[in-house]
Scaffold this motif. Structure first.
Motif, PDB file in Angstrom:
ATOM      1  N   SER A   1       0.815  -1.221   0.000  1.00 23.11           N
ATOM      2  CA  SER A   1       0.000   0.000   0.000  1.00 23.11           C
ATOM      3  C   SER A   1       0.849   1.272   0.000  1.00 23.11           C
ATOM      4  O   SER A   1       0.311   2.369  -0.110  1.00 23.11           O
TER       5      SER A   1
ATOM      6  N   GLN B   1      -9.133   5.283  -2.763  1.00 21.20           N
ATOM      7  CA  GLN B   1      -8.686   5.736  -1.453  1.00 21.20           C
ATOM      8  C   GLN B   1      -8.926   7.230  -1.308  1.00 21.20           C
ATOM      9  O   GLN B   1      -8.861   7.972  -2.282  1.00 21.20           O
TER      10      GLN B   1
ATOM     11  N   THR C   1     -12.475   5.744   2.170  1.00 19.93           N
ATOM     12  CA  THR C   1     -12.749   6.169   0.808  1.00 19.93           C
ATOM     13  C   THR C   1     -13.691   7.360   0.736  1.00 19.93           C
ATOM     14  O   THR C   1     -13.732   8.063  -0.253  1.00 19.93           O
TER      15      THR C   1
END
Ligand code: ZN
Length: 221
Positions: free
Chosen positions: A11, A39, A76
């Motif tokens: 990530s 994201q 998100t």
């Protein structure tokens, strides 16, 4: 293992970057996979890509935007606050996220001829995510092997480490400065030491300070 190939779930944060260095030490060939699920900070994907590029690692970004359709959450959606009330799952929780990520990573790994999967999940800083538990990872490993008739091995180098020990591991891998200055953990999207105020920054900072303190005590003698 040093002759084999691994795929790291990546990530661009402290934990998965440490896992990337761990994999580079233990495997002949390493690739990284990052999941794009819209994201909150697009920067996460850019950070992951630039770290992979700098380390010369092949990097796949998979579109997982369907995750938002299934589970709108604070990672998100900017209209959902990031909070973690005592005894409750944090608002960043997405049901089954690791299950999905690892399953997709496994499909990619098999295509690429990699048997080893590396993930930074951890029970110690356990925020209550059931699919971060060791027992789940072991269960999924069996399931993936049966599902694809393939001998995967899922590695979780951080499973029993606290944040200070994760910094120690990065240091032992010669990557402390790299992880400290190039990764993104902050929920407010600030690289390296971050905003210093969000839950992720506080955890990261506390761990680093603890590790540096312990290191100073040892080397100071
Ligand atoms: Zn922060």
């Amino acid at each position: 293992m040093k002759t084999e190939k691994a795929v790291v779930v990546f990530s661009g944060g402290q934990d998965s970057t440490t896992c990337l260095f761990w994999a580079l030490k233990h495997f002949a060939e390493v690739e990284a996979i990052t999941f794009d699920y819209n994201q909150r900070h697009r920067l996460e994907i850019d950070v992951a890509s630039s770290i992979a590029k700098e380390l010369g690692i092949e990097h796949t970004v998979l579109d997982m935007s369907l995750l938002n359709q299934l589970a709108p959450n604070a990672l998100t959606r900017s209209d959902i606050a990031i909070e973690h009330k005592e005894g409750e799952l944090p608002s960043t929780f997405v049901d089954g996220r690791n299950l999905l990520f690892l399953s997709f990573a496994a499909v990619l790994a098999k295509q690429k001829g990699a048997r080893h999967l590396v993930t930074g999940v951890c029970e110690t800083d356990f925020s209550g995510y059931p699919d971060c538990r060791d027992i789940f990872i072991k269960s999924l490993n069996v399931t993936l092997n049966l599902a694809m008739d393939y001998q995967f091995v899922i590695h979780t180098p951080l499973m029993w480490l606290n944040k200070a020990e994760t910094w120690k591991l990065a240091d032992e891998l010669g990557a402390l400065e790299f992880v400290r200055t190039k990764t993104l953990t902050c929920y407010n999207g600030i690289i390296a030491d971050g905003c210093g105020e969000c839950p992720a920054c506080i955890l990261r900072k506390r761990g680093l300070e603890q590790y540096l303190r312990e290191k100073a005590e040892v080397t100071g003698r």
